[in-house]
Design a protein around this motif. Structure first.
Motif, PDB file in Angstrom:
ATOM      1  N   VAL A 107      -3.044 -13.697 -13.044  1.00  0.00           N
ATOM      2  CA  VAL A 107      -1.930 -12.862 -12.610  1.00  0.00           C
ATOM      3  C   VAL A 107      -2.109 -12.491 -11.148  1.00  0.00           C
ATOM      4  O   VAL A 107      -3.210 -12.562 -10.588  1.00  0.00           O
ATOM      5  CB  VAL A 107      -1.813 -11.573 -13.454  1.00  0.00           C
ATOM      6  CG1 VAL A 107      -1.530 -11.897 -14.905  1.00  0.00           C
ATOM      7  CG2 VAL A 107      -3.057 -10.723 -13.322  1.00  0.00           C
ATOM      8  N   GLU A 108      -1.001 -12.101 -10.550  1.00  0.00           N
ATOM      9  CA  GLU A 108      -0.963 -11.630  -9.172  1.00  0.00           C
ATOM     10  C   GLU A 108      -0.109 -10.369  -9.160  1.00  0.00           C
ATOM     11  O   GLU A 108       1.048 -10.400  -9.549  1.00  0.00           O
ATOM     12  CB  GLU A 108      -0.359 -12.720  -8.280  1.00  0.00           C
ATOM     13  CG  GLU A 108      -0.152 -12.344  -6.838  1.00  0.00           C
ATOM     14  CD  GLU A 108       0.450 -13.510  -6.063  1.00  0.00           C
ATOM     15  OE1 GLU A 108      -0.219 -14.558  -5.957  1.00  0.00           O
ATOM     16  OE2 GLU A 108       1.598 -13.384  -5.601  1.00  0.00           O
ATOM     17  N   LEU A 109      -0.698  -9.250  -8.754  1.00  0.00           N
ATOM     18  CA  LEU A 109       0.043  -7.996  -8.689  1.00  0.00           C
ATOM     19  C   LEU A 109       0.627  -7.818  -7.289  1.00  0.00           C
ATOM     20  O   LEU A 109       0.005  -8.205  -6.290  1.00  0.00           O
ATOM     21  CB  LEU A 109      -0.872  -6.815  -9.012  1.00  0.00           C
ATOM     22  CG  LEU A 109      -1.589  -6.828 -10.364  1.00  0.00           C
ATOM     23  CD1 LEU A 109      -2.359  -5.526 -10.569  1.00  0.00           C
ATOM     24  CD2 LEU A 109      -0.618  -7.067 -11.500  1.00  0.00           C
ATOM     25  N   ALA A 110       1.802  -7.221  -7.220  1.00  0.00           N
ATOM     26  CA  ALA A 110       2.476  -7.051  -5.932  1.00  0.00           C
ATOM     27  C   ALA A 110       3.180  -5.705  -5.875  1.00  0.00           C
ATOM     28  O   ALA A 110       3.649  -5.184  -6.884  1.00  0.00           O
ATOM     29  CB  ALA A 110       3.474  -8.185  -5.693  1.00  0.00           C
ATOM     30  N   VAL A 111       3.234  -5.157  -4.668  1.00  0.00           N
ATOM     31  CA  VAL A 111       3.978  -3.928  -4.375  1.00  0.00           C
ATOM     32  C   VAL A 111       4.666  -4.116  -3.031  1.00  0.00           C
ATOM     33  O   VAL A 111       4.047  -4.599  -2.074  1.00  0.00           O
ATOM     34  CB  VAL A 111       3.065  -2.693  -4.329  1.00  0.00           C
ATOM     35  CG1 VAL A 111       3.812  -1.490  -3.764  1.00  0.00           C
ATOM     36  CG2 VAL A 111       2.532  -2.349  -5.710  1.00  0.00           C
ATOM     37  N   SER A 112       5.925  -3.719  -2.949  1.00  0.00           N
ATOM     38  CA  SER A 112       6.680  -3.864  -1.699  1.00  0.00           C
ATOM     39  C   SER A 112       6.991  -2.500  -1.093  1.00  0.00           C
ATOM     40  O   SER A 112       6.995  -1.480  -1.794  1.00  0.00           O
ATOM     41  CB  SER A 112       8.000  -4.606  -1.969  1.00  0.00           C
ATOM     42  OG  SER A 112       7.760  -5.897  -2.476  1.00  0.00           O
ATOM     43  N   GLY A 113       7.239  -2.508   0.212  1.00  0.00           N
ATOM     44  CA  GLY A 113       7.726  -1.311   0.895  1.00  0.00           C
ATOM     45  C   GLY A 113       6.707  -0.219   1.108  1.00  0.00           C
ATOM     46  O   GLY A 113       7.033   0.967   1.013  1.00  0.00           O
ATOM     47  N   VAL A 114       5.459  -0.586   1.425  1.00  0.00           N
ATOM     48  CA  VAL A 114       4.411   0.411   1.662  1.00  0.00           C
ATOM     49  C   VAL A 114       4.493   0.868   3.124  1.00  0.00           C
ATOM     50  O   VAL A 114       4.411   0.049   4.049  1.00  0.00           O
ATOM     51  CB  VAL A 114       3.017  -0.165   1.360  1.00  0.00           C
ATOM     52  CG1 VAL A 114       1.934   0.869   1.661  1.00  0.00           C
ATOM     53  CG2 VAL A 114       2.943  -0.626  -0.094  1.00  0.00           C
ATOM     54  N   THR A 115       4.652   2.161   3.322  1.00  0.00           N
ATOM     55  CA  THR A 115       4.767   2.724   4.665  1.00  0.00           C
ATOM     56  C   THR A 115       3.522   3.522   5.021  1.00  0.00           C
ATOM     57  O   THR A 115       2.720   3.877   4.158  1.00  0.00           O
ATOM     58  CB  THR A 115       6.006   3.624   4.782  1.00  0.00           C
ATOM     59  OG1 THR A 115       5.904   4.673   3.805  1.00  0.00           O
ATOM     60  CG2 THR A 115       7.285   2.828   4.538  1.00  0.00           C
ATOM     61  N   VAL A 116       3.384   3.815   6.300  1.00  0.00           N
ATOM     62  CA  VAL A 116       2.205   4.511   6.811  1.00  0.00           C
ATOM     63  C   VAL A 116       2.540   5.969   7.080  1.00  0.00           C
ATOM     64  O   VAL A 116       3.530   6.280   7.746  1.00  0.00           O
ATOM     65  CB  VAL A 116       1.693   3.841   8.108  1.00  0.00           C
ATOM     66  CG1 VAL A 116       0.547   4.640   8.721  1.00  0.00           C
ATOM     67  CG2 VAL A 116       1.262   2.398   7.826  1.00  0.00           C
ATOM     68  N   ASP A 117       1.722   6.845   6.551  1.00  0.00           N
ATOM     69  CA  ASP A 117       1.784   8.271   6.869  1.00  0.00           C
ATOM     70  C   ASP A 117       0.914   8.492   8.102  1.00  0.00           C
ATOM     71  O   ASP A 117      -0.306   8.338   8.044  1.00  0.00           O
ATOM     72  CB  ASP A 117       1.277   9.081   5.672  1.00  0.00           C
ATOM     73  CG  ASP A 117       1.320  10.581   5.909  1.00  0.00           C
ATOM     74  OD1 ASP A 117       1.260  11.013   7.085  1.00  0.00           O
ATOM     75  OD2 ASP A 117       1.376  11.335   4.927  1.00  0.00           O
ATOM     76  N   TYR A 140      -8.081  -0.062   7.870  1.00  0.00           N
ATOM     77  CA  TYR A 140      -7.105   0.873   7.322  1.00  0.00           C
ATOM     78  C   TYR A 140      -6.107   0.150   6.413  1.00  0.00           C
ATOM     79  O   TYR A 140      -5.653   0.709   5.409  1.00  0.00           O
ATOM     80  CB  TYR A 140      -6.361   1.598   8.439  1.00  0.00           C
ATOM     81  CG  TYR A 140      -5.358   2.619   7.930  1.00  0.00           C
ATOM     82  CD1 TYR A 140      -5.788   3.837   7.414  1.00  0.00           C
ATOM     83  CD2 TYR A 140      -3.996   2.364   7.943  1.00  0.00           C
ATOM     84  CE1 TYR A 140      -4.890   4.771   6.929  1.00  0.00           C
ATOM     85  CE2 TYR A 140      -3.083   3.297   7.472  1.00  0.00           C
ATOM     86  CZ  TYR A 140      -3.533   4.497   6.961  1.00  0.00           C
ATOM     87  OH  TYR A 140      -2.639   5.419   6.472  1.00  0.00           O
ATOM     88  N   VAL A 141      -5.778  -1.077   6.743  1.00  0.00           N
ATOM     89  CA  VAL A 141      -4.865  -1.835   5.895  1.00  0.00           C
ATOM     90  C   VAL A 141      -5.510  -2.069   4.525  1.00  0.00           C
ATOM     91  O   VAL A 141      -4.829  -2.060   3.492  1.00  0.00           O
ATOM     92  CB  VAL A 141      -4.475  -3.168   6.562  1.00  0.00           C
ATOM     93  CG1 VAL A 141      -3.428  -3.902   5.732  1.00  0.00           C
ATOM     94  CG2 VAL A 141      -3.934  -2.917   7.972  1.00  0.00           C
ATOM     95  N   HIS A 142      -6.813  -2.253   4.499  1.00  0.00           N
ATOM     96  CA  HIS A 142      -7.532  -2.354   3.223  1.00  0.00           C
ATOM     97  C   HIS A 142      -7.318  -1.084   2.394  1.00  0.00           C
ATOM     98  O   HIS A 142      -7.082  -1.161   1.177  1.00  0.00           O
ATOM     99  CB  HIS A 142      -9.025  -2.570   3.485  1.00  0.00           C
ATOM    100  CG  HIS A 142      -9.889  -2.441   2.266  1.00  0.00           C
ATOM    101  ND1 HIS A 142     -10.164  -3.499   1.435  1.00  0.00           N
ATOM    102  CD2 HIS A 142     -10.541  -1.357   1.739  1.00  0.00           C
ATOM    103  CE1 HIS A 142     -10.944  -3.079   0.439  1.00  0.00           C
ATOM    104  NE2 HIS A 142     -11.181  -1.793   0.601  1.00  0.00           N
ATOM    105  N   VAL A 143      -7.399   0.071   3.034  1.00  0.00           N
ATOM    106  CA  VAL A 143      -7.202   1.343   2.332  1.00  0.00           C
ATOM    107  C   VAL A 143      -5.782   1.430   1.769  1.00  0.00           C
ATOM    108  O   VAL A 143      -5.574   1.884   0.635  1.00  0.00           O
ATOM    109  CB  VAL A 143      -7.497   2.518   3.279  1.00  0.00           C
ATOM    110  CG1 VAL A 143      -6.981   3.833   2.710  1.00  0.00           C
ATOM    111  CG2 VAL A 143      -9.001   2.613   3.540  1.00  0.00           C
ATOM    112  N   LEU A 144      -4.790   0.986   2.540  1.00  0.00           N
ATOM    113  CA  LEU A 144      -3.399   1.042   2.077  1.00  0.00           C
ATOM    114  C   LEU A 144      -3.203   0.238   0.792  1.00  0.00           C
ATOM    115  O   LEU A 144      -2.493   0.658  -0.121  1.00  0.00           O
ATOM    116  CB  LEU A 144      -2.457   0.513   3.157  1.00  0.00           C
ATOM    117  CG  LEU A 144      -2.147   1.409   4.355  1.00  0.00           C
ATOM    118  CD1 LEU A 144      -1.202   0.683   5.303  1.00  0.00           C
ATOM    119  CD2 LEU A 144      -1.547   2.739   3.920  1.00  0.00           C
TER     120      LEU A 144
END
Length: 357
Positions: A107-117, A140-144
């Motif tokens: 499987v491959e999990l995906a999430v769209s529309g991640v923004t930065v605070d 930091y992208v790893h953390v997101l």
């Protein structure tokens, strides 16, 4: 009247329960402890046996075909890391974890529309030593995207349990600079399950894209320690490679227990081996240890301003960084390559070895 002994500021708290160590600090521990712990663990009991195929029925829209024929599951939002750690801890209890799958889930999990605070970004920059800018550090992208990878690793059929897993290496490729105002899409999958003399290793791949273009890729290598029949094949001490020669240190950093709790706050990685003496001892460490990704971030912060706009940075985590301790940082530059390392300032033992190219 005897004065009450005050805990030193750099010592982690000991009075929290294991649940609270995993979830992180709360505002009202006394009021929430009995109700929330019971509720959260009872909810997780039913959830811990759910496999990733069941998740497909909870997402918006049907599952699609992902990378290399994997089933792609689009989640409606980024998972909550605290709940996933509770799931992993519960699964480690006798009789609760069930049988793990022998192979990697396709499987491959995906999430769209991640923004930065931006406030969170600034907090992360301070904890790791970066300058305060709108450009995202590679780590930091790893953390997101980390909670998405964590969701994959806490699935019932994932072959290696999260509790006790060792992060042995990490490679990040930055294809172009990423600014705080951009919106990212993430996907993650696992690959390359392979034997190791102390168990099994695998790679968890996390990919960040913007408008359909891959801009960032991280590969984390994890070791799951397992006992082999008869003790398993072991190399003789004489067969082990000599530790790498380390250049002279250019800086020394005092690493206090606050590093563990502060990085847990900004990264969402509340693994108790980093934040509690009790939690560390439960997993075989005499003291809490620094997060490996904090160590990598701190090294990149020391090289900030000297890195190209596109690069790959790869590190191997050799020995843990105890909290507290003093570490020595060294770096050398050859052509377009940086070689850097962290080692214990007292013993000289190598803790991290890395390359930027």
């Amino acid at each position: 009247m005897a004065r009450r002994k005050q805990r030193r500021a750099e010592e982690p708290a000991e009075e929290l329960s294991v649940h609270e160590l995993i979830e992180g600090p709360t505002q009202d521990l006394s009021a929430a402890r009995a109700a929330s712990v019971t509720r959260d663990l009872s909810d997780a009991t039913a959830d811990v046996t759910r496999d990733l195929s069941a998740v497909a029925g909870t997402v918006v829209g049907p599952a699609a075909v992902g990378t290399e024929g994997r089933v792609r599951i689009d989640l409606p939002r980024m998972p909550a890391a605290g709940a996933l750690y509770r799931r992993a801890l519960l699964g480690a209890l006798p009789g609760m974890g069930g049988r793990r799958g022998p192979e990697l889930p396709e499987v491959e999990l995906a999430v769209s529309g991640v923004t930065v605070d931006r406030a969170h970004l600034a907090d992360y920059d301070r904890v790791c030593g970066f300058r305060l800018t709108d450009r995202l550090p590679a780590t930091y992208v790893h953390v997101l995207g980390f909670p998405l990878a964590l969701r994959l690793m806490t699935a019932a059929e994932f072959p290696i349990p999260l509790t006790g897993v060792v992060h042995v290496a990490n490679r990040i490729t930055v294809h172009r600079p990423i600014e705080a105002g951009e919106t990212l899409d993430f996907r993650t999958y696992a690959e390359n399950l392979r034997p190791h003399e102390r168990g099994r290793q695998l790679d968890v791949v996390l990919v960040g894209s913007i408008d359909g273009e891959e801009v960032w890729r991280g590969v984390s290598t994890y070791l799951g320690k397992e006992r082999q029949a008869g003790g398993g094949p072991r190399r003789d001490q004489g067969d082990r490679p000599a530790p790498p020669a380390l250049p002279a240190a250019s800086a020394q950093w005092r690493v206090t227990p606050r590093v563990g709790t502060d990085y847990a706050r900004v990264s969402g990685d509340h693994n108790p081996i980093h934040t509690s003496r009790l939690g560390a001892r439960l997993f075989g460490f005499p003291h809490p240890i620094a997060h490996g990704m904090w160590s990598k971030a701190r090294c990149l912060a020391a090289l900030e301003g000297r890195l190209p706009e596109a690069y790959t940075v790869e590190v191997a985590f050799k020995l843990p960084v105890p909290l507290p301790s003093t570490v020595a940082f060294s770096a050398t530059n050859t052509d377009e390559t940086w070689d850097f390392a962290l080692h214990d300032a007292r013993s000289g033992g190598p803790q991290l070895v890395g390359t930027v190219r």
